[in-house]
Motif scaffolding. Structure first.
Motif, mmCIF file in Angstrom:
data_model
loop_
_atom_site.group_PDB
_atom_site.id
_atom_site.type_symbol
_atom_site.label_atom_id
_atom_site.label_comp_id
_atom_site.label_asym_id
_atom_site.label_seq_id
_atom_site.Cartn_x
_atom_site.Cartn_y
_atom_site.Cartn_z
ATOM 1 N N HIS A 136 67.405 -39.921 14.757
ATOM 2 C CA HIS A 136 66.254 -39.164 14.916
ATOM 3 C C HIS A 136 65.547 -38.375 15.640
ATOM 4 N N HIS A 137 65.602 -39.304 16.984
ATOM 5 C CA HIS A 137 64.319 -38.868 17.921
ATOM 6 C C HIS A 137 65.444 -38.374 18.519
ATOM 7 N N THR A 138 64.351 -36.349 19.046
ATOM 8 C CA THR A 138 64.953 -35.986 19.992
ATOM 9 C C THR A 138 65.043 -36.449 21.483
ATOM 10 N N ASP A 139 63.443 -37.054 21.706
ATOM 11 C CA ASP A 139 63.302 -37.165 23.588
ATOM 12 C C ASP A 139 65.102 -38.484 23.431
ATOM 13 N N GLU A 140 65.528 -38.985 22.995
ATOM 14 C CA GLU A 140 66.699 -39.951 23.347
ATOM 15 C C GLU A 140 67.967 -38.808 23.658
ATOM 16 N N VAL A 141 68.099 -38.506 23.072
ATOM 17 C CA VAL A 141 69.203 -37.399 23.407
ATOM 18 C C VAL A 141 68.956 -36.219 24.713
ATOM 19 N N VAL A 142 67.885 -35.968 25.423
ATOM 20 C CA VAL A 142 67.904 -35.034 26.450
ATOM 21 C C VAL A 142 69.098 -36.082 27.332
ATOM 22 N N GLY A 143 69.355 -37.092 28.070
ATOM 23 C CA GLY A 143 70.036 -37.211 28.966
ATOM 24 C C GLY A 143 71.821 -37.184 28.674
ATOM 25 N N ALA A 144 72.511 -36.484 27.465
ATOM 26 C CA ALA A 144 73.675 -37.035 26.462
ATOM 27 C C ALA A 144 74.045 -36.265 27.055
ATOM 28 N N ASP A 145 75.723 -36.444 26.917
ATOM 29 C CA ASP A 145 76.315 -35.253 27.763
ATOM 30 C C ASP A 145 76.460 -34.081 26.396
ATOM 31 N N LYS A 146 76.508 -34.449 24.985
ATOM 32 C CA LYS A 146 76.938 -33.455 24.230
ATOM 33 C C LYS A 146 76.156 -34.213 22.889
ATOM 34 N N ILE A 147 75.598 -32.965 22.170
ATOM 35 C CA ILE A 147 74.611 -33.091 21.279
ATOM 36 C C ILE A 147 75.005 -32.615 19.677
ATOM 37 N N ILE A 148 75.370 -33.268 19.294
ATOM 38 C CA ILE A 148 76.021 -32.618 17.345
ATOM 39 C C ILE A 148 74.775 -32.945 16.325
ATOM 40 N N GLU A 171 76.949 -28.083 18.337
ATOM 41 C CA GLU A 171 77.215 -28.152 18.792
ATOM 42 C C GLU A 171 77.069 -27.949 20.559
ATOM 43 N N GLY A 172 76.856 -29.046 21.558
ATOM 44 C CA GLY A 172 76.653 -28.443 23.062
ATOM 45 C C GLY A 172 76.081 -28.781 23.540
ATOM 46 N N THR A 173 75.831 -28.445 25.010
ATOM 47 C CA THR A 173 74.522 -29.541 25.604
ATOM 48 C C THR A 173 73.254 -29.484 25.331
ATOM 49 N N PRO A 174 72.953 -30.974 26.344
ATOM 50 C CA PRO A 174 70.934 -30.605 25.257
ATOM 51 C C PRO A 174 70.602 -29.182 26.053
ATOM 52 N N LYS A 175 70.590 -28.276 27.073
ATOM 53 C CA LYS A 175 70.068 -28.005 27.458
ATOM 54 C C LYS A 175 70.089 -26.547 26.133
ATOM 55 N N GLU A 176 71.780 -26.226 25.574
ATOM 56 C CA GLU A 176 72.489 -25.343 24.391
ATOM 57 C C GLU A 176 71.501 -25.288 23.078
ATOM 58 N N VAL A 206 62.831 -26.705 28.219
ATOM 59 C CA VAL A 206 62.472 -27.869 29.285
ATOM 60 C C VAL A 206 62.950 -29.313 28.913
ATOM 61 N N LEU A 207 63.520 -29.822 29.227
ATOM 62 C CA LEU A 207 63.961 -31.162 28.923
ATOM 63 C C LEU A 207 62.792 -31.921 28.921
ATOM 64 N N THR A 208 62.552 -32.847 30.384
ATOM 65 C CA THR A 208 62.087 -33.749 30.701
ATOM 66 C C THR A 208 60.204 -33.239 31.340
ATOM 67 N N GLU A 209 59.907 -34.260 31.697
ATOM 68 C CA GLU A 209 58.620 -34.007 32.112
ATOM 69 C C GLU A 209 58.306 -33.545 33.204
ATOM 70 N N GLU A 210 59.590 -34.161 34.527
ATOM 71 C CA GLU A 210 59.733 -33.388 35.693
ATOM 72 C C GLU A 210 59.694 -32.288 35.639
#
Lengths: 289, 268
Positions: free
Chosen positions: A203-215, A225-230, A266-270
């Motif tokens: 349930h931590h959203t910051d852990e999922v930014v590197g995933a291929d797909k988020i449900i 359902e989609g990529t972190p960006k979506e 924006v997903l990451t600090e960089e």
């Protein structure tokens, strides 16, 4: 790899001493996970994500619908041990899933249950511990390890069964931020280097930014359902199901709403820093004209 | 007191004792205890004490650990000593209120106390030098023949192993519970024995509940890793006798034979 069709799961709850009723925790879930993917299942407490995880390892059976792991139906009792060696599982509380009294003993538990020859077990244990970076701790007592290390031992334990998929049910829920990073790093490494399919429940959203797909799940349904960006682009939906969003994502989103030309999500600090630099440069160029 | 438990405290070292098969060590402890009961003259305990000291030395376990195991049974030792001292008939040497201390009483008290202490010291060495898993495996193999008459030795070995694994966790949990309750005003240290017992009960319930929850979690984790409770399982390090074990067995039986001869011939 994993194919779920119209999965329904109901728990029996006792409303009072005499009256019992069924509570639907998974309602018509359909899902497809291809090999080699890192899939994150995100959702607030009670959204049914842990129940879903237990279906993947045949710890629960569907009330309706079907779960196929590698083409094998989980309702097929003969395929049970096959499925369990295809899908490894890591649970939330590291203390409650470590069986052995030393690190290597625990990692060996799975292969020993499969009745493999000793030399092969030793090899597998060493390989698994090396993969999670704990080979130097092999003789230690799990009691003397940090939370992050214990969780890595649990991952090595799942890994020793040479699974092609590992399901992690909130592996970081009981860890401090440093240990969380450590565990997430190992998970990504396994996915990239060993090509193991990962299903990460959190349930931590910051852990999922590197995933291929988020449900994204809520109240037993898959709501997105989609990529972190979506997924992160639909900021309001995340807020509606009361999920915390990474700080930078929220900041960027609020800035965008104020009319600053920042590209969300924006997903990451960089990414945030580059975005800001770009806006700054653009502004300077415009002034120069 | 809870923090002093030494059962299952493995002391990792690379020594010839650690390398022995756990079955050999189990047999060793058995022989040592038999020897303790065969001895008649209290002076012989000194020799047995020297033997165990030498074994601790050989196992590279510090002598401080020798006493640690005794800490938990110190009350038992004192009781044994006092009761033997005042309840053995013989030639009186001193009179304390209604109690008579006899010469025989002194000898008996000393030998019995020393016997129990040495037994614990010997058994502690076994747990310092073998991991709980080795012990469980050793017991499983040693009593494996009982499987034939449907005694579930394998299940018992798994239970023993998990029990060992959860001892430190439950101790830690007890400490947390004690701190949590003490912070809400429950007195654990400075109160009467009766009150202490009642307070312990308030610890037992939450501890028991959490143990049940833990076991249900653990059962699921074990099942996920292929444990079914039936069928053959293998071992990462199967128990195997080496040359060291043969030497140890020879020495152990020579020692036992020596003690028996002493006992039969009755020379001091």
């Amino acid at each position: 790899m994993i194919d779920i069709k119209n999965l329904v799961h109901r728990y029996t709850i006792w409303e009072s001493d005499t009256k019992k009723s069924k509570k639907t925790v998974l309602d018509d879930v359909t899902l497809d996970i291809s090999p080699g993917q890192l899939v994150a299942i995100l959702g607030p407490n009670g959204s049914g994500k842990s129940t879903l995880a237990k279906h993947l390892n045949v710890l629960l059976l569907p009330d309706e619908g079907t779960v196929w792991i590698d083409g094998k139906d989980t309702k097929d009792a003969k395929a049970l041990w096959d499925i369990r060696s295809t899908v490894g599982m890591v649970f939330q509380n590291p203390d409650n899933q470590i069986v052995g009294t030393s690190v290597e003993e625990d990692v060996a538990f799975g292969p020993e249950n499969k009745n493999l020859p000793s030399t092969l077990i030793q090899e597998k244990v060493a390989d698994s511990l090396r993969a999670v970076g704990l080979l130097h701790k092999r003789k230690s007592s799990p009691f003397r390890l940090s939370g992050g290390q214990k969780q890595r031992v649990a991952i090595a334990g799942a890994l020793a069964g040479t699974p092609r998929c590992i399901v992690l049910d909130e592996p970081t829920a009981m860890l401090d931020p440093a240990a969380r990073k450590e565990v997430i790093h190992v998970i990504h490494k396994l996915n990239k280097e060993a090509g193991i399919t990962i299903v990460l429940i959190t349930h931590h959203t910051d852990e999922v930014v590197g995933a291929d797909k988020i449900i994204l799940m809520n109240q037993g349904h898959i709501i997105q359902e989609g990529t972190p960006k979506e997924v992160f682009d639909n900021f309001e939906l995340l807020k509606k199901v009361k999920m915390d969003v990474p700080q930078v994502t929220e900041l960027a989103w609020n800035l965008a709403r104020q009319g600053i030309p920042i590209k969300t999500p924006v997903l990451t600090e960089e990414q945030f820093v580059t975005e800001m630099m770009r806006i700054y440069e653009d502004g300077k160029n415009r002034e120069d004209c | 007191m809870i923090r002093d438990i030494t059962i299952g405290q493995y002391y990792a070292q690379d020594s010839s004792i650690h390398k022995l098969d756990s079955r050999t060590k189990l047999m060793g402890v058995l022989i040592y205890i038999v020897a303790l009961f065969l001895v008649k003259n209290p002076w012989w305990y000194l020799l047995l004490f020297v033997v165990i000291l030498a074994l601790y030395r050989l196992a590279k376990v510090p002598y401080g650990y020798l006493l640690r195991g005794l800490k938990g049974i110190v009350i038992l030792l004192i009781f044994t000593f006092v009761f033997r001292l005042i309840s053995t008939p013989g030639i009186p040497v001193a009179q304390l209120w209604i109690f008579t201390i006899t010469g025989e009483g002194i000898t008996k008290a000393i030998s019995l106390t020393v016997r129990i202490a040495l037994m614990i010291i010997g058994a502690s060495l076994l747990s310092y030098t073998s991991t709980p898993r080795e012990l469980a495996d050793g017991l499983e193999k040693a009593f494996g023949f009982l499987e034939k008459i449907h005694v579930p030795i394998h299940d018992m070995a798994v239970i023993v192993m998990i029990a060992f694994r959860f001892i430190p966790i439950l101790i830690e949990e007890t400490n947390v519970l004690m701190d949590a309750q003490a912070s809400r005003g429950v007195e654990f240290e400075k109160c009467s024995v009766w009150k202490k017992c009642r307070n312990i009960f308030s610890l037992l319930l939450p501890l028991f509940l959490s143990a049940v929850r833990r076991s249900s979690d653990l059962a699921m984790a074990m099942e996920a890793r292929g444990y079914s409770g039936e069928g053959e399982t293998s071992r990462m390090y199967p128990l195997r006798y080496h040359s060291g074990d043969r030497i140890a067995y020879v020495l152990m039986f020579l020692f036992l034979a020596g003690v028996i001869v002493m006992r039969v011939v009755n020379i001091y």
